[in-house]
Structure formats: C-alpha cells, structure tokens
Motif scaffolding. Structure first.
Motif, PDB file in Angstrom:
ATOM      1  N   ALA A 188       0.654  -1.194  -0.355  1.00 42.96           N
ATOM      2  CA  ALA A 188       0.539  -0.705   0.279  1.00 42.96           C
ATOM      3  C   ALA A 188       0.986   1.375   0.069  1.00 42.96           C
ATOM      4  N   LEU A 189       1.807   0.766   0.723  1.00 44.06           N
ATOM      5  CA  LEU A 189       2.730   2.106   1.100  1.00 44.06           C
ATOM      6  C   LEU A 189       3.427   2.218  -0.632  1.00 44.06           C
ATOM      7  N   ARG A 190       3.901   1.585  -1.269  1.00 48.15           N
ATOM      8  CA  ARG A 190       4.679   1.135  -2.962  1.00 48.15           C
ATOM      9  C   ARG A 190       3.639   2.072  -3.642  1.00 48.15           C
ATOM     10  N   ARG A 191       2.365   2.487  -3.616  1.00 46.04           N
ATOM     11  CA  ARG A 191       1.443   2.602  -4.379  1.00 46.04           C
ATOM     12  C   ARG A 191       1.341   4.171  -4.144  1.00 46.04           C
ATOM     13  N   GLU A 192       1.254   3.828  -3.086  1.00 43.82           N
ATOM     14  CA  GLU A 192       1.145   5.960  -2.686  1.00 43.82           C
ATOM     15  C   GLU A 192       2.230   6.663  -3.134  1.00 43.82           C
ATOM     16  N   LEU A 193       3.490   5.823  -2.408  1.00 37.89           N
ATOM     17  CA  LEU A 193       4.671   6.718  -3.142  1.00 37.89           C
ATOM     18  C   LEU A 193       4.856   6.731  -4.778  1.00 37.89           C
ATOM     19  N   ALA A 194       4.314   5.728  -5.444  1.00 39.31           N
ATOM     20  CA  ALA A 194       4.694   5.353  -6.772  1.00 39.31           C
ATOM     21  C   ALA A 194       3.285   4.641  -7.348  1.00 39.31           C
ATOM     22  N   PRO A 195       2.812   5.524  -7.259  1.00 42.97           N
ATOM     23  CA  PRO A 195       1.022   4.935  -8.475  1.00 42.97           C
ATOM     24  C   PRO A 195       1.151   4.323  -9.377  1.00 42.97           C
ATOM     25  N   HIS A 196       2.351   4.061 -10.002  1.00 36.17           N
ATOM     26  CA  HIS A 196       2.383   4.257 -11.560  1.00 36.17           C
ATOM     27  C   HIS A 196       3.279   2.855 -11.415  1.00 36.17           C
ATOM     28  N   GLY A 197       3.678   2.464 -10.490  1.00 35.40           N
ATOM     29  CA  GLY A 197       4.827   0.912 -10.252  1.00 35.40           C
ATOM     30  C   GLY A 197       6.035   1.426 -10.744  1.00 35.40           C
ATOM     31  N   GLU A 198       6.163   2.906 -10.676  1.00 36.02           N
ATOM     32  CA  GLU A 198       8.090   3.104 -11.021  1.00 36.02           C
ATOM     33  C   GLU A 198       8.724   2.511  -9.738  1.00 36.02           C
ATOM     34  N   GLY A 224      10.228   6.677 -15.734  1.00 32.77           N
ATOM     35  CA  GLY A 224       9.898   5.350 -14.824  1.00 32.77           C
ATOM     36  C   GLY A 224      10.828   4.960 -13.236  1.00 32.77           C
ATOM     37  N   VAL A 225      11.188   6.080 -12.903  1.00 31.33           N
ATOM     38  CA  VAL A 225      11.394   5.948 -11.597  1.00 31.33           C
ATOM     39  C   VAL A 225      11.255   7.262 -10.532  1.00 31.33           C
ATOM     40  N   ARG A 226      11.236   6.954  -9.357  1.00 26.55           N
ATOM     41  CA  ARG A 226      10.263   8.005  -8.624  1.00 26.55           C
ATOM     42  C   ARG A 226      11.452   7.928  -7.211  1.00 26.55           C
ATOM     43  N   VAL A 227      11.457   9.240  -6.825  1.00 31.24           N
ATOM     44  CA  VAL A 227      12.979   9.227  -5.730  1.00 31.24           C
ATOM     45  C   VAL A 227      12.297   9.906  -4.540  1.00 31.24           C
ATOM     46  N   VAL A 228      12.543   8.985  -3.600  1.00 37.45           N
ATOM     47  CA  VAL A 228      11.569   9.102  -2.127  1.00 37.45           C
ATOM     48  C   VAL A 228      12.421   9.175  -1.500  1.00 37.45           C
ATOM     49  N   VAL A 229      12.697  10.992  -0.995  1.00 35.08           N
ATOM     50  CA  VAL A 229      12.971  11.820   0.581  1.00 35.08           C
ATOM     51  C   VAL A 229      13.141  11.463   1.737  1.00 35.08           C
ATOM     52  N   THR A 230      13.601  10.769   2.790  1.00 32.12           N
ATOM     53  CA  THR A 230      13.137  10.778   3.832  1.00 32.12           C
ATOM     54  C   THR A 230      14.605  11.571   5.261  1.00 32.12           C
ATOM     55  N   GLY A 231      13.613  12.502   5.706  1.00 35.13           N
ATOM     56  CA  GLY A 231      14.505  13.020   6.470  1.00 35.13           C
ATOM     57  C   GLY A 231      14.019  14.546   6.678  1.00 35.13           C
ATOM     58  N   ASP A 232      15.206  15.637   7.147  1.00 39.23           N
ATOM     59  CA  ASP A 232      14.461  16.487   7.173  1.00 39.23           C
ATOM     60  C   ASP A 232      15.643  17.307   7.588  1.00 39.23           C
ATOM     61  N   GLY A 233      15.973  18.800   7.407  1.00 36.96           N
ATOM     62  CA  GLY A 233      17.176  19.102   7.634  1.00 36.96           C
ATOM     63  C   GLY A 233      17.721  20.969   7.043  1.00 36.96           C
ATOM     64  N   PRO A 234      18.665  22.303   7.180  1.00 37.44           N
ATOM     65  CA  PRO A 234      18.422  23.343   6.356  1.00 37.44           C
ATOM     66  C   PRO A 234      19.243  22.474   5.457  1.00 37.44           C
ATOM     67  N   SER A 235      19.183  21.381   4.182  1.00 36.01           N
ATOM     68  CA  SER A 235      18.912  21.556   2.605  1.00 36.01           C
ATOM     69  C   SER A 235      17.493  21.491   2.620  1.00 36.01           C
ATOM     70  N   ALA A 236      16.401  21.043   3.243  1.00 32.25           N
ATOM     71  CA  ALA A 236      15.349  20.561   2.757  1.00 32.25           C
ATOM     72  C   ALA A 236      15.279  21.639   1.698  1.00 32.25           C
ATOM     73  N   HIS A 261      11.969   2.010   4.410  1.00 31.18           N
ATOM     74  CA  HIS A 261      13.285   1.356   4.222  1.00 31.18           C
ATOM     75  C   HIS A 261      12.807  -0.365   3.527  1.00 31.18           C
ATOM     76  N   ALA A 262      11.983  -0.626   3.677  1.00 33.37           N
ATOM     77  CA  ALA A 262      11.516  -2.328   2.706  1.00 33.37           C
ATOM     78  C   ALA A 262      11.219  -2.155   2.506  1.00 33.37           C
ATOM     79  N   SER A 263      10.103  -0.353   1.926  1.00 37.78           N
ATOM     80  CA  SER A 263       9.482  -0.739   0.475  1.00 37.78           C
ATOM     81  C   SER A 263      10.243   0.053  -0.465  1.00 37.78           C
ATOM     82  N   LEU A 264      11.064   0.327  -0.816  1.00 44.22           N
ATOM     83  CA  LEU A 264      12.590   0.803  -1.464  1.00 44.22           C
ATOM     84  C   LEU A 264      12.594  -0.032  -2.294  1.00 44.22           C
ATOM     85  N   ASP A 265      12.696   0.346  -3.654  1.00 45.33           N
ATOM     86  CA  ASP A 265      13.904  -0.977  -4.650  1.00 45.33           C
ATOM     87  C   ASP A 265      14.785  -0.888  -4.103  1.00 45.33           C
TER      88      ASP A 265
END
Length: 371
Positions: A188-198, A224-236, A261-265
């Motif tokens: 479900a998380l993967r569909r949310e992050l990459a709805p087109h199967g990226e 066909g690639v979706r980048v997901v960034v997890t974290g925070d900081g001054p460069s956001a 983590h586990a839902s990444l490719d």
C-alpha cells in the motif's frame, strides 16, 4: 561497572551519535551495569525509553543549523562524573562537551574511551571551505588524551592514525535486524509513493549540505523512476527545488522508518563524509540493494557487485548509471538477499558486547599500571 556516557547528542535528537549513545546506554543497563548520560539540553525535552538517568548541560543551537546544539561551559560534567563514582568515561563523538568530559576524567583519574563518529574535518570543508586543520588539531588533542579511541570503520581508523591519533581500535555499529527486515515491505505504501509502478529509489538521512542529496537530480529525470527522500534539515527547501518530482516524507523514525526502508527498490546514499553510515546498514537489513560513494564507512559495508554498487564520490552520473543497472529485478533481489545475510549478525547486542571487551581491556591496562 559504573559508566558515564558524555555525548554531543542524545534523543530526542535524531542522528547517528544520538542513536549510538542510546544503544550503548541500553546495552550497559541490560548487562547489569550502571550508565549515566551527560548531554546538551534540547529544546523539546527528554527522549523516550531512556534506560538511565540523563543530566542535561545548558546549550545553544548551532547558527544556521538549529537542530544541532552546542553545550555551554558547565561544572555539571565533572560534578556528575564524580558523583556517579565512574569506573570509566565513554566519550561519544567528543568535540565540545566531550572535551570537557575528557578533562574531567583526567582530573579524576578515571579511564576514558573516546568514540570517533563524525568527520568534523570534512564538515569544516563543506561549511566553511577551511578549518580542516583546526578541526583535526582539536580531535587529535581529545582522542590522544583518551586511553583508547574506537573507530567505526577501517577508513576512519586510517584517518585517525594518519593524523597522529594512537591507541585506535575498530568498533563497528549495530543494526536492529528485528525492526529492519524485508517482511516490512508494504504494498500500500509503494502504491502511494509510486502510483504508476515506478522504481522507487530512496534516500534516508539528514538533509544538509555535506550529504549532497542534490546528486539525485539526474535520477529524478529518469523515466519510470520515483525518488523518495526521508529526513529533514537545513537543505530541505533547496532540495525540493533541485529534485523535481521527488517525494519528501520528512523525518520518520521507528517502525514507520523501517517500513519505508523495506518498501524501497534501491537505497541511494550520496554523502562522501560518512565514518560509518548507519542508514546503509539499515537498508541492507531491510533486503534493499545499496548505491553509495566509494569513500569512508560504506567501503566496509557494501560489497561492490554483491550487496550493492560503490560509485565515485560526488558523481551524479555514476549514481544515475547505478540506478539504471539496478532496474533489473533479478539483480536487485540477489543484492538484497546478500545484503540481509551480511548484516544478520551485526546486532546491537553483539556490538555492545564488543564494546564491553574494549572497556575491560582499558580497565585492565590501567590496573596493571597502578600495580
């Protein structure tokens, strides 16, 4: 054994130093020892699930990076070490508060073990363009005064020795293999992050200049690639502009972070100044293949062509090409399985027992000299 942990950062802070200091305190308590933590005061109060007393020293936020706090001069450090009747002082990434902890330990004739964890000289280059020599002089002074310095990787150990630090030994970091595991992959998380199967390529960590997350810009441009960034900081804010189409999840912790983590490719780390790189190890525990710079801590963690791919530091094109190579599902699966197998035995309990061995050797050497 009565141990005082003097740390530059502690939960609720979220970073490698804070996490390692917490795990050290937990392991000491679990093995029947009596830890005490001395750390800078935070703006958000105490962290949860802390297994021992914590003494907070007044602090100020680092200008331009308020998430990092610097301890102010205080007599609490020496008083706390004396009141705890410490057998040993553990200095976690000493630079400001740790220098005072080292001085107090020396005055009280208490053995000290210093844990090198942050490439402060590299940060000086990144943030100031200079100051590397000054940073190493300060690091050399405090680590040379310790009975033993523990380095998290062979690269860090070599750097310390090349800069004149002696009595250095290797002590790696653990990983929670129960929390970080492939079974947490969430469709479900993967569909949310990459709805087109990226293909989902993720970065996890602080968003700060030294992490060089902007190197993922070429990956964002791949079809066909979706980048997901997890974290925070001054460069956001700057990264949101530099990485069009990327999903920014902000800071995540605990089981939620493990699910991400586990839902990444593919896991991609970009920073070249890592003395260890805990997020790489967490990705491997999650069964995810890793792309990382061929520098610092990742050299010990990633077996190129087996658990992931090592690329030249600061090379955006090499990161992009590595992602394209890992687009092949069979290769990703093989690398992910090999990565999980490589870290299965690196639990915090096993690493904590190695730390206790270092403590015992330091205390034994002190006793022999006294005799």
């Amino acid at each position: 054994m009565r141990v005082v942990i003097v740390t530059e950062s502690f939960p609720p802070d979220v970073n490698g130093v804070a996490h390692c200091a917490l795990q050290t305190a937990r392991h000491l308590a679990a093995r029947g020892h009596q830890p005490l933590v001395i750390a800078p005061a935070t703006a958000t109060g105490e962290g949860s699930d802390v297994p021992c007393p914590v003494i907070r020293v007044p602090s100020l936020p680092l200008p331009g990076y308020p998430e990092v706090r610097l301890a102010l001069p205080s007599r609490r450090v020496a008083a706390a070490i004396a009141a705890h009747r410490a057998d040993l002082v553990h200095l976690a990434s000493p630079f400001v508060l740790g220098v005072r902890g080292m001085a107090a330990a020396a005055r009280l004739n208490v053995p000290a073990v210093a844990v090198y964890q942050t490439d402060l000289a590299g940060y000086a280059r990144t943030y100031m363009g200079t100051g590397e020599g000054t940073a190493w002089r300060r690091l050399r002074a405090v680590h040379s005064a310790a009975d033993r310095t523990l380095a998290p990787s062979t690269s860090a150990l070599r750097d310390l020795e090349e800069h004149g630090v002696r009595r250095v030994r290797l002590w790696p970091r653990g990983v929670d293999t129960d929390r970080f595991r492939p079974e947490r992959r969430d469709a479900a998380l993967r569909r949310e992050l990459a709805p087109h199967g990226e293909l989902i390529v993720g970065y996890v960590g602080r968003l700060a200049p030294e992490k060089q997350v902007e190197l993922l810009a070429d990956v964002c441009a791949l079809d066909g690639v979706r980048v997901v960034v997890t974290g925070d900081g001054p460069s956001a804010p700057a990264l949101r502009a530099a990485l069009p189409g990327a999903v920014f999840l902000g800071r995540r912790t605990g089981d939620e972070l493990a699910r991400i983590h586990a839902s990444l490719d593919v896991f991609a780390h970009t920073g070249p100044h890592e003395t260890f790189c805990q997020t790489v190890q967490e990705a491997m525990a999650s069964g995810v293949p890793v792309i990382a710079p061929a520098a610092g801590g990742p050299l010990d963690l990633v077996r190129h062509g087996r658990t992931g791919l090592l690329v030249p530091p600061r090379d955006a094109g090499a990161v992009r090409d590595a992602v394209l190579k890992l687009a092949e599902p069979g290769l990703r699966g093989a690398y992910g399985q090999a990565g999980r197998a490589a870290v299965r035995g690196r639990t915090w309990a096993a690493v904590g027992d190695l730390l206790l061995d270092h403590y015992a050797e330091v205390l034994g050497a002190r006793a022999a000299v006294a005799a």
